[in-house]
Design an enzyme around this catalytic site. Structure first.
Site, short mmCIF file in Angstrom:
data_model
loop_
_atom_site.label_atom_id
_atom_site.label_comp_id
_atom_site.label_asym_id
_atom_site.label_seq_id
_atom_site.Cartn_x
_atom_site.Cartn_y
_atom_site.Cartn_z
N GLY A 1 -20.55 7.01 1.74
CA GLY A 1 -19.61 7.46 0.71
C GLY A 1 -20.33 7.71 -0.61
O GLY A 1 -21.51 7.35 -0.78
N PHE A 2 -19.61 8.35 -1.55
CA PHE A 2 -20.15 8.53 -2.90
C PHE A 2 -19.03 8.48 -3.92
O PHE A 2 -19.13 9.01 -5.02
CB PHE A 2 -20.95 9.85 -2.99
CG PHE A 2 -20.15 11.07 -2.67
CD1 PHE A 2 -19.45 11.75 -3.66
CD2 PHE A 2 -20.07 11.56 -1.37
CE1 PHE A 2 -18.70 12.88 -3.37
CE2 PHE A 2 -19.31 12.68 -1.07
CZ PHE A 2 -18.63 13.34 -2.07
N GLY A 3 -17.90 7.86 -3.54
CA GLY A 3 -16.74 7.75 -4.45
C GLY A 3 -16.87 6.54 -5.35
O GLY A 3 -17.97 6.00 -5.55
N ASN A 4 -15.74 6.13 -5.88
CA ASN A 4 -15.72 5.05 -6.86
C ASN A 4 -16.36 3.75 -6.35
O ASN A 4 -17.14 3.10 -7.05
CB ASN A 4 -14.26 4.83 -7.28
CG ASN A 4 -14.09 3.60 -8.11
OD1 ASN A 4 -13.75 2.54 -7.58
ND2 ASN A 4 -14.35 3.70 -9.39
N VAL A 5 -16.04 3.38 -5.11
CA VAL A 5 -16.53 2.11 -4.57
C VAL A 5 -18.05 2.18 -4.35
O VAL A 5 -18.81 1.27 -4.73
CB VAL A 5 -15.77 1.75 -3.27
CG1 VAL A 5 -16.37 0.52 -2.62
CG2 VAL A 5 -14.28 1.55 -3.56
N ALA A 6 -18.50 3.29 -3.74
CA ALA A 6 -19.94 3.48 -3.50
C ALA A 6 -20.70 3.49 -4.82
O ALA A 6 -21.80 2.90 -4.94
CB ALA A 6 -20.17 4.79 -2.75
N TRP A 7 -20.12 4.11 -5.82
CA TRP A 7 -20.75 4.19 -7.15
C TRP A 7 -20.95 2.79 -7.75
O TRP A 7 -22.05 2.44 -8.22
CB TRP A 7 -19.88 5.06 -8.06
CG TRP A 7 -20.15 4.97 -9.52
CD1 TRP A 7 -21.21 5.53 -10.17
CD2 TRP A 7 -19.37 4.28 -10.50
NE1 TRP A 7 -21.13 5.23 -11.52
CE2 TRP A 7 -20.01 4.47 -11.74
CE3 TRP A 7 -18.19 3.53 -10.45
CZ2 TRP A 7 -19.51 3.92 -12.93
CZ3 TRP A 7 -17.69 3.00 -11.62
CH2 TRP A 7 -18.34 3.19 -12.84
N LYS B 1 0.86 -1.19 0.00
CA LYS B 1 0.00 0.00 0.00
C LYS B 1 0.89 1.23 0.00
O LYS B 1 2.03 1.14 0.46
CB LYS B 1 -0.87 0.02 1.27
CG LYS B 1 -2.15 0.78 1.10
CD LYS B 1 -3.20 -0.06 0.43
CE LYS B 1 -4.44 0.70 0.06
NZ LYS B 1 -5.51 -0.23 -0.34
N ASP C 1 -6.87 4.03 -4.76
CA ASP C 1 -7.55 3.83 -3.48
C ASP C 1 -8.24 5.17 -3.19
O ASP C 1 -8.48 5.93 -4.14
CB ASP C 1 -6.54 3.45 -2.38
CG ASP C 1 -7.21 2.89 -1.13
OD1 ASP C 1 -7.59 1.71 -1.13
OD2 ASP C 1 -7.37 3.64 -0.14
N1 GLU Z 1 -7.17 -0.08 -3.18
C1 GLU Z 1 -7.88 -1.27 -3.54
C2 GLU Z 1 -7.91 -2.21 -2.37
O1 GLU Z 1 -7.98 -1.77 -1.24
C3 GLU Z 1 -7.37 -1.89 -4.85
C4 GLU Z 1 -5.92 -2.24 -4.89
C5 GLU Z 1 -5.42 -2.69 -6.26
O2 GLU Z 1 -6.21 -2.77 -7.18
O3 GLU Z 1 -4.23 -2.95 -6.34
O4 GLU Z 1 -7.92 -3.40 -2.48
#
Ligand code: GLU
Length: 447
Positions: free
Chosen positions: A236-242, A124, A164
């Site tokens: 949330g309303f970002g990529n994941v929430a979308w 990360k 992320d």
């Molecule tokens: N940030 C995302 C996660 O928490 C994706 C990581 C990635 O695609 O390498 O898993």
């Protein structure tokens, strides 16, 4: 091994690293019993090794803002574990980023990646850069300055970052543009989450949310329930929430809340495709304000400032924003209002007290490292496409993602089924991920 003893040692060694210690404690508590049945793990000191990152790069990032002023931030890359493959994991740009936060995320990523069935180690990275209110030109200059340092730590067979919180395809584009210039290397496989015309996988933007809903479907199926007609609250309303809102709606559920740091939007009749599309505009504006949804769709959404998504009555809660966003108090309120399932989509979105409350009060619960693994799994599929210079169709990627989420659910059931027949998804995910990484470390000797 004894969890308490290891935790006391880590607390002395890393005082104040709250998120990291919380993530380690959760995993160690789940695996202790199984671990102690394997003396070979103890002999190789697997636990002592697995809780420490392989290495952490820390660097200064200096850039110039739109007023011509010099700004300095700190950048990091935590290469956590490479037992089952090259380092893999996202980059987070957020003002609260610290080494503790990235260590917790890298640690979680190691087990999550193991669950995906693909050969990826855990990593990360990110920076305390705050994208809120920044112009597009500022975002570009920051990404370029960040890559000036990062490029030496990464590579398509070595360490593959992705997005992320605060890092989406726009940022990945700027980062990749600079990587090529510095490395003189044109292998798109060094980053995932790229644009679809230059090596990005179709469906990668949707994958975390889609995967989360596929996992939720399997979990509900096992419990004899279905998503159809269920009321879902999303934070949330970002990529994941979308992505989660899109798939939940496609599968016949009704998304009745989304939220932001400023408050919650209640959408009594369920979110519409136009509103889902507008979430993307809200994210691109960098204003970090969910109230805009109610301003844009006044007859469909009502905004309440200062409230969380968990204050809106629902069947299923999907935390999709940030770690520790759902407290024990929130869990009690959710249950009181009729919620019977919580699938954690954000990494460590629920506080330990909330998880404990859900598990002891009949609320189905599954942890982020299983539920949200579809994002990194599709990054793994992007790497495969890049390495073989091909591009799969949406149907191909979707069916592979579906298969992976089914397999993650099966692993949770295999390792998490309790004597009374119920499934402890926290235990199941932690033990399944741990066993795979630990076994690989054992086979590779003391390194
Ligand atoms: N940030 C995302 C996660 O928490 C994706 C990581 C990635 O695609 O390498 O898993």
């Amino acid at each position: 091994m004894k969890t308490n003893e290891i935790m006391s040692r880590l607390q002395v060694k890393y005082p104040g690293e709250k998120e990291y210690l919380q993530a380690v404690q959760e995993v160690l508590e789940s695996i202790e019993e199984v671990y102690n049945r394997h003396p070979e793990f103890e002999a190789a000191k697997i636990v002592e090794r697995i809780v420490e990152p392989d290495r952490i790069f820390t660097f200064r990032v200096t850039w110039i803002d739109d007023r011509g002023e010099v700004q300095t931030n700190t950048g990091y890359r935590v290469q956590f574990n490479s037992a089952i493959g090259p380092y893999k994991g996202g980059l987070r740009f957020h003002r609260a980023v610290t080494p503790s936060m990235l260590k917790f995320l890298g640690f979680e990523q190691t087990f999550k990646n193991a669950l995906t069935t693909l050969p990826m180690g855990g990593a990360k990275g990110g920076s305390d850069f705050n994208p809120v209110g920044k112009s597009d030109a500022e975002i570009m200059r920051f990404c370029q300055a960040f890559m000036w340092e990062l490029w030496q730590c990464i590579g398509p067979d070595q360490d593959i970052p992705a997005g992320d919180v605060g890092v989406g395809s726009r940022e990945i584009g700027y980062l990749y543009g600079m990587y090529k210039k510095l490395a003189r290397e044109y292998n798109t496989g060094v980053l995932t989450g790229k644009g679809s015309t230059w090596g990005g996988s179709i469906l990668r933007p949707e994958a975390t949310g889609f995967g989360a809903l596929y996992f939720t479907q399997h979990l509900l199926d096992k419990a004899g329930k279905t998503l159809v007609g269920k009321k879902i609250a999303i934070s949330g309303f970002g990529n994941v929430a979308w992505g989660a809102a899109t798939k939940a709606t496609q599968l016949g559920a009704k998304v009745i809340a989304i939220s932001g740091p400023d408050g919650v939007c209640h959408i009594p009749d369920g979110i519409t495709p136009e509103m889902i599309a507008y979430m993307l505009e809200m994210r691109a504006s960098n204003s970090d304000r969910v109230a805009d949804m109610a301003t844009r769709f006044p007859d469909k959404a009502q905004f309440t400032p200062g409230k969380k998504a968990w204050s809106i009555p629902c069947d299923i809660a999907l935390p999709c924003a940030f770690q520790n966003e759902l407290s024990e108090e929130d869990a009690v309120e959710l249950k009181k209002n009729g919620c019977w399932c919580c699938c954690e989509v954000s990494n460590m979105g629920c506080q330990p007290g909330a998880i404990h409350y859900f598990q002891h009060n009949g609320v189905l619960f599954a942890p982020g490292k299983a539920v949200n693994a579809g994002g990194v799994a599709t990054s793994g599929l992007e790497m495969t496409q890049n390495a073989s210079h091909i591009s799969w169709s949406a149907e191909e990627v979707d069916s592979k993602l579906h298969y992976i989420m089914k397999s993650i659910h099966e692993q949770c059931v295999r390792f998490g089924t309790q004597p009374d027949g119920t499934v402890d998804y926290v235990k199941g995910a932690n033990i399944a991920g741990f066993m795979k990484v630990a076994q690989a470390m054992l086979e590779q000797g003391i390194v």
